[in-house]
Design an enzyme around this catalytic site. Structure first.
Site, PDB file in Angstrom:
ATOM      1  N   PRO A   1       0.859  -1.191   0.000  1.00 52.89           N
ATOM      2  CA  PRO A   1       0.000   0.000   0.000  1.00 52.89           C
ATOM      3  C   PRO A   1       0.892   1.237   0.000  1.00 52.89           C
ATOM      4  O   PRO A   1       1.963   1.226   0.607  1.00 52.89           O
ATOM      5  CB  PRO A   1      -0.767  -0.096   1.333  1.00 52.89           C
ATOM      6  CG  PRO A   1      -0.193  -1.265   2.078  1.00 52.89           C
ATOM      7  CD  PRO A   1       0.976  -1.795   1.345  1.00 52.89           C
TER       8      PRO A   1
ATOM      9  N   TYR B   1       0.840   5.833  -0.315  1.00 53.96           N
ATOM     10  CA  TYR B   1       0.031   7.053  -0.427  1.00 53.96           C
ATOM     11  C   TYR B   1       0.930   8.243  -0.722  1.00 53.96           C
ATOM     12  O   TYR B   1       2.124   8.226  -0.442  1.00 53.96           O
ATOM     13  CB  TYR B   1      -0.812   7.268   0.837  1.00 53.96           C
ATOM     14  CG  TYR B   1      -0.034   7.615   2.080  1.00 53.96           C
ATOM     15  CD1 TYR B   1       0.794   6.678   2.691  1.00 53.96           C
ATOM     16  CD2 TYR B   1      -0.130   8.878   2.653  1.00 53.96           C
ATOM     17  CE1 TYR B   1       1.505   6.988   3.839  1.00 53.96           C
ATOM     18  CE2 TYR B   1       0.578   9.200   3.809  1.00 53.96           C
ATOM     19  CZ  TYR B   1       1.394   8.249   4.387  1.00 53.96           C
ATOM     20  OH  TYR B   1       2.101   8.558   5.508  1.00 53.96           O
TER      21      TYR B   1
ATOM     22  N   ASP C   1      -3.300   4.465  -2.331  1.00 51.04           N
ATOM     23  CA  ASP C   1      -4.415   4.978  -1.533  1.00 51.04           C
ATOM     24  C   ASP C   1      -4.833   6.292  -2.197  1.00 51.04           C
ATOM     25  O   ASP C   1      -4.400   7.375  -1.807  1.00 51.04           O
ATOM     26  CB  ASP C   1      -3.931   5.196  -0.095  1.00 51.04           C
ATOM     27  CG  ASP C   1      -5.025   5.733   0.815  1.00 51.04           C
ATOM     28  OD1 ASP C   1      -6.127   6.048   0.314  1.00 51.04           O
ATOM     29  OD2 ASP C   1      -4.765   5.840   2.033  1.00 51.04           O
TER      30      ASP C   1
ATOM     31  N   ARG D   1      -4.282   1.458   9.163  1.00 49.05           N
ATOM     32  CA  ARG D   1      -4.003   2.013   7.832  1.00 49.05           C
ATOM     33  C   ARG D   1      -3.992   0.914   6.782  1.00 49.05           C
ATOM     34  O   ARG D   1      -3.692  -0.234   7.085  1.00 49.05           O
ATOM     35  CB  ARG D   1      -2.618   2.664   7.820  1.00 49.05           C
ATOM     36  CG  ARG D   1      -2.580   3.832   8.742  1.00 49.05           C
ATOM     37  CD  ARG D   1      -1.190   4.433   8.858  1.00 49.05           C
ATOM     38  NE  ARG D   1      -1.170   5.211  10.077  1.00 49.05           N
ATOM     39  CZ  ARG D   1      -0.187   5.223  10.939  1.00 49.05           C
ATOM     40  NH1 ARG D   1       0.892   4.511  10.719  1.00 49.05           N
ATOM     41  NH2 ARG D   1      -0.270   5.941  12.026  1.00 49.05           N
TER      42      ARG D   1
ATOM     43  N   ASP E   1       5.088  -3.135   3.328  1.00 52.96           N
ATOM     44  CA  ASP E   1       4.861  -1.682   3.472  1.00 52.96           C
ATOM     45  C   ASP E   1       6.004  -0.914   2.809  1.00 52.96           C
ATOM     46  O   ASP E   1       7.135  -1.402   2.755  1.00 52.96           O
ATOM     47  CB  ASP E   1       4.754  -1.310   4.953  1.00 52.96           C
ATOM     48  CG  ASP E   1       3.446  -1.787   5.560  1.00 52.96           C
ATOM     49  OD1 ASP E   1       2.605  -2.333   4.814  1.00 52.96           O
ATOM     50  OD2 ASP E   1       3.255  -1.623   6.781  1.00 52.96           O
ATOM     51  N   ASP E   2       5.699   0.299   2.351  1.00 51.65           N
ATOM     52  CA  ASP E   2       6.694   0.992   1.524  1.00 51.65           C
ATOM     53  C   ASP E   2       7.838   1.613   2.326  1.00 51.65           C
ATOM     54  O   ASP E   2       8.818   2.068   1.735  1.00 51.65           O
ATOM     55  CB  ASP E   2       6.031   2.033   0.597  1.00 51.65           C
ATOM     56  CG  ASP E   2       5.307   3.160   1.339  1.00 51.65           C
ATOM     57  OD1 ASP E   2       5.361   3.189   2.589  1.00 51.65           O
ATOM     58  OD2 ASP E   2       4.686   4.011   0.663  1.00 51.65           O
ATOM     59  N   ASP E   3       7.745   1.638   3.655  1.00 52.71           N
ATOM     60  CA  ASP E   3       8.796   2.309   4.434  1.00 52.71           C
ATOM     61  C   ASP E   3       9.715   1.362   5.193  1.00 52.71           C
ATOM     62  O   ASP E   3      10.678   1.809   5.816  1.00 52.71           O
ATOM     63  CB  ASP E   3       8.159   3.317   5.407  1.00 52.71           C
ATOM     64  CG  ASP E   3       7.131   2.675   6.320  1.00 52.71           C
ATOM     65  OD1 ASP E   3       6.678   1.549   6.013  1.00 52.71           O
ATOM     66  OD2 ASP E   3       6.764   3.294   7.324  1.00 52.71           O
TER      67      ASP E   3
ATOM     68  N   GLU F   1      -3.184  -7.716  11.955  1.00 51.28           N
ATOM     69  CA  GLU F   1      -2.454  -8.935  11.629  1.00 51.28           C
ATOM     70  C   GLU F   1      -3.150 -10.140  12.254  1.00 51.28           C
ATOM     71  O   GLU F   1      -3.394 -11.151  11.588  1.00 51.28           O
ATOM     72  CB  GLU F   1      -1.004  -8.844  12.130  1.00 51.28           C
ATOM     73  CG  GLU F   1      -0.161  -7.761  11.460  1.00 51.28           C
ATOM     74  CD  GLU F   1      -0.307  -6.378  12.084  1.00 51.28           C
ATOM     75  OE1 GLU F   1      -1.224  -6.170  12.911  1.00 51.28           O
ATOM     76  OE2 GLU F   1       0.508  -5.488  11.741  1.00 51.28           O
TER      77      GLU F   1
ATOM     78  N   HIS G   1      11.231  -2.634  10.816  1.00 50.17           N
ATOM     79  CA  HIS G   1      10.072  -1.740  10.715  1.00 50.17           C
ATOM     80  C   HIS G   1      10.561  -0.292  10.822  1.00 50.17           C
ATOM     81  O   HIS G   1      10.246   0.423  11.766  1.00 50.17           O
ATOM     82  CB  HIS G   1       9.083  -2.099  11.841  1.00 50.17           C
ATOM     83  CG  HIS G   1       7.841  -1.303  11.838  1.00 50.17           C
ATOM     84  ND1 HIS G   1       7.552  -0.361  12.797  1.00 50.17           N
ATOM     85  CD2 HIS G   1       6.797  -1.294  10.989  1.00 50.17           C
ATOM     86  CE1 HIS G   1       6.383   0.185  12.533  1.00 50.17           C
ATOM     87  NE2 HIS G   1       5.900  -0.362  11.450  1.00 50.17           N
ATOM     88  N   THR G   2      11.334   0.103   9.830  1.00 50.98           N
ATOM     89  CA  THR G   2      11.855   1.476   9.834  1.00 50.98           C
ATOM     90  C   THR G   2      10.725   2.432   9.477  1.00 50.98           C
ATOM     91  O   THR G   2       9.783   2.071   8.766  1.00 50.98           O
ATOM     92  CB  THR G   2      12.992   1.618   8.799  1.00 50.98           C
ATOM     93  OG1 THR G   2      12.606   0.932   7.613  1.00 50.98           O
ATOM     94  CG2 THR G   2      14.268   1.032   9.315  1.00 50.98           C
TER      95      THR G   2
HETATM   96  C1  UGA Z   1       2.204  -0.345  11.400  1.00 51.69           C
HETATM   97  C2  UGA Z   1       2.255  -1.670  10.635  1.00 51.69           C
HETATM   98  O1  UGA Z   1       3.601  -1.993  10.321  1.00 51.69           O
HETATM   99  C3  UGA Z   1       1.453  -1.517   9.363  1.00 51.69           C
HETATM  100  O2  UGA Z   1       1.521  -2.703   8.603  1.00 51.69           O
HETATM  101  C4  UGA Z   1       0.011  -1.180   9.735  1.00 51.69           C
HETATM  102  O3  UGA Z   1      -0.764  -0.990   8.578  1.00 51.69           O
HETATM  103  C5  UGA Z   1       0.002   0.111  10.544  1.00 51.69           C
HETATM  104  O4  UGA Z   1       0.857  -0.003  11.682  1.00 51.69           O
HETATM  105  C6  UGA Z   1      -1.395   0.480  11.031  1.00 51.69           C
HETATM  106  O5  UGA Z   1      -1.491   1.171  12.038  1.00 51.69           O
HETATM  107  O6  UGA Z   1      -2.367   0.109  10.385  1.00 51.69           O
HETATM  108  P1  UGA Z   1       3.195   2.045  10.530  1.00 51.69           P
HETATM  109  O7  UGA Z   1       4.631   2.236  10.233  1.00 51.69           O
HETATM  110  O8  UGA Z   1       2.628   2.684  11.740  1.00 51.69           O
HETATM  111  O9  UGA Z   1       2.880   0.522  10.503  1.00 51.69           O
HETATM  112  O10 UGA Z   1       2.261   2.479   9.260  1.00 51.69           O
HETATM  113  P2  UGA Z   1       2.674   3.163   7.900  1.00 51.69           P
HETATM  114  O11 UGA Z   1       3.988   2.654   7.429  1.00 51.69           O
HETATM  115  O12 UGA Z   1       2.466   4.616   8.010  1.00 51.69           O
HETATM  116  O13 UGA Z   1       1.539   2.567   6.926  1.00 51.69           O
HETATM  117  C7  UGA Z   1       1.533   1.222   6.513  1.00 51.69           C
HETATM  118  C8  UGA Z   1       1.395   1.138   4.985  1.00 51.69           C
HETATM  119  O14 UGA Z   1       0.172   1.755   4.600  1.00 51.69           O
HETATM  120  C9  UGA Z   1       2.500   1.863   4.229  1.00 51.69           C
HETATM  121  O15 UGA Z   1       2.873   1.115   3.114  1.00 51.69           O
HETATM  122  C10 UGA Z   1       1.869   3.175   3.821  1.00 51.69           C
HETATM  123  O16 UGA Z   1       2.360   3.719   2.609  1.00 51.69           O
HETATM  124  C11 UGA Z   1       0.395   2.791   3.678  1.00 51.69           C
HETATM  125  N1  UGA Z   1      -0.547   3.887   3.986  1.00 51.69           N
HETATM  126  C12 UGA Z   1      -0.429   4.602   5.134  1.00 51.69           C
HETATM  127  C13 UGA Z   1      -1.573   4.186   3.112  1.00 51.69           C
HETATM  128  O17 UGA Z   1      -1.692   3.533   2.059  1.00 51.69           O
HETATM  129  N2  UGA Z   1      -2.435   5.208   3.417  1.00 51.69           N
HETATM  130  C14 UGA Z   1      -2.308   5.943   4.538  1.00 51.69           C
HETATM  131  O18 UGA Z   1      -3.140   6.872   4.761  1.00 51.69           O
HETATM  132  C15 UGA Z   1      -1.292   5.640   5.424  1.00 51.69           C
HETATM  133 MN    MN Z   2       5.601   1.840   8.429  1.00 50.47          MN
END
Ligand code: UGA
Ligand code: MN
Length: 324
Positions: free
Chosen positions: A88, A90, A119, A156, A186-188, A274, A301-302
């Site tokens: 995913p 954004y 997204d 998310r 995830d992309d980060d 999960e 989980h960077t």
């Molecule tokens: C943690 C988990 O590692 C994620 O797999 C989980 O989705 C997330 O919590 C959650 O709270 O749902 P975190 O680093 O906090 O991850 O989340 P992000 O990396 O900001 O987002 C996860 C993925 O969703 C990323 O690939 C990001 O690009 C994507 N994303 C995030 C969207 O597509 N839309 C958004 O509005 C935010």
């Molecule tokens: Mn993340």
């Protein structure tokens, strides 16, 4: 005069013969293969480290004629299971940088198909252009997160991961599934190449440690006698599967034989996605521990720092438009 010529000829003859024999031996060496194998072929490495399969029949059996000019083609390798990575993503200032890091990793993994899900209400030009030049087999999807779910404290990427699952099921629904493994990337995050080698052999659902998560240096499944028996975690230890999205992979077969398994909005809290998903497709007893019985961190989980754009100009903008 004649005898001098004769004696010279007989002195030179053995040398001429030696040169002819050496040239002949040299041309019988196998030619180098025309197609190069990928620099990193995790699957073959994972099966005992042999890059090429050993010949069947063994040495010294004398079945092959000695003067064969070309080596026999190696026996066919079993098909490499495809790794489907659902990402995913954004729009934000660091998006292209994140995707670049990810593509640089994925490009080194054999037989990987990238499912990038934006997204967004439509595919963006930035991501479309990026994918077209990424040099990877890929699928570009999009689905917007409803506004009401775009709040801190809510999970998310629920809709985006489900869109990836739906694409996989649709693509493989009408035929016997090819071997495949699904992974939510995830992309980060930061992924080692070894991780793909480990997940490639997933039979149903495999698990491994994740670094820099849950307020600890790492979280990991606890393994006894090859089975997962609990979780090393500092956050919500009551989770049925106390594991981050980056800590597991699922075989394509399991995804297809559980067509209703999806990520749910209703009743799902962050950190529980999960568990909610895994509960639908497996049990803790069934999990396959990877990464040396879950003792090696191969994914981190960077999280990228929010970028400082305080000095972006409001007026006197640059004279050219540059994509960042
Ligand atoms: C943690 C988990 O590692 C994620 O797999 C989980 O989705 C997330 O919590 C959650 O709270 O749902 P975190 O680093 O906090 O991850 O989340 P992000 O990396 O900001 O987002 C996860 C993925 O969703 C990323 O690939 C990001 O690009 C994507 N994303 C995030 C969207 O597509 N839309 C958004 O509005 C935010
Ligand atoms: Mn993340």
């Amino acid at each position: 005069m004649k005898s001098v010529l004769f004696s010279r000829f007989f002195i030179l003859l053995p040398w001429i013969l030696i040169v002819i024999i050496m040239l002949d031996v040299d041309t019988r060496r196998p030619a180098p293969p025309l197609t190069s194998r990928p620099y990193f072929a995790p699957y073959s490495g994972g099966r005992g480290g042999a890059r090429f399969p050993l010949r069947r029949g063994g040495p010294g059996r004398g079945r092959e004629p000695r003067n064969e000019s070309w080596p026999r083609p190696p026996p066919p390798e079993p098909p490499l299971p495809t790794i489907y990575a659902i990402t995913p993503t954004y729009s934000r200032p660091v998006q292209k940088a994140e995707l670049t890091r990810l593509a640089n990793t994925f490009r080194q993994v054999a037989q990987l198909h990238w499912i990038l899900v934006e997204d967004a209400a439509a595919r963006s030009e930035l991501v479309s252009r990026f994918l077209a030049r990424a040099g990877l087999p890929s699928t570009h999807l999009h689905v917007p997160t409803p506004r009401r779910y775009k709040r801190p404290g809510l999970p998310r990427a629920t809709e985006q991961r489900n869109a990836g699952l739906a694409w996989l099921r649709q693509r493989h629904g009408h035929q016997r599934a090819q071997p495949g493994v699904l992974f939510f990337a995830d992309d980060d995050n930061t992924y080692s190449l070894e991780l793909f080698q480990e997940m490639r052999t997933t039979r149903k659902v495999s698990v491994w440690p994740v670094g820099l998560v849950g307020g600890r240096r790492y979280e990991r499944p606890l393994v006894e006698n090859g089975k997962v028996v609990g979780w090393y975690t500092g956050w919500r230890a009551d989770r049925p599967f106390a594991i981050d999205m980056a800590g597991f992979a699922v075989s394509l077969q399991v995804i297809l034989s559980n067509p209703k398994a999806v990520f749910k909005r209703r009743g799902s809290q962050p950190g529980m996605q999960e568990s909610d998903f895994l509960r639908q497709i497996t049990t803790v007893e069934e999990l396959e521990p990877k990464a040396n019985n879950c003792t090696k961190v191969l994914v981190w989980h960077t999280r990228t720092e929010k970028v400082n754009l305080a000095n972006e100009p409001k007026y006197h903008l640059d004279t050219v438009t540059i994509e960042v």
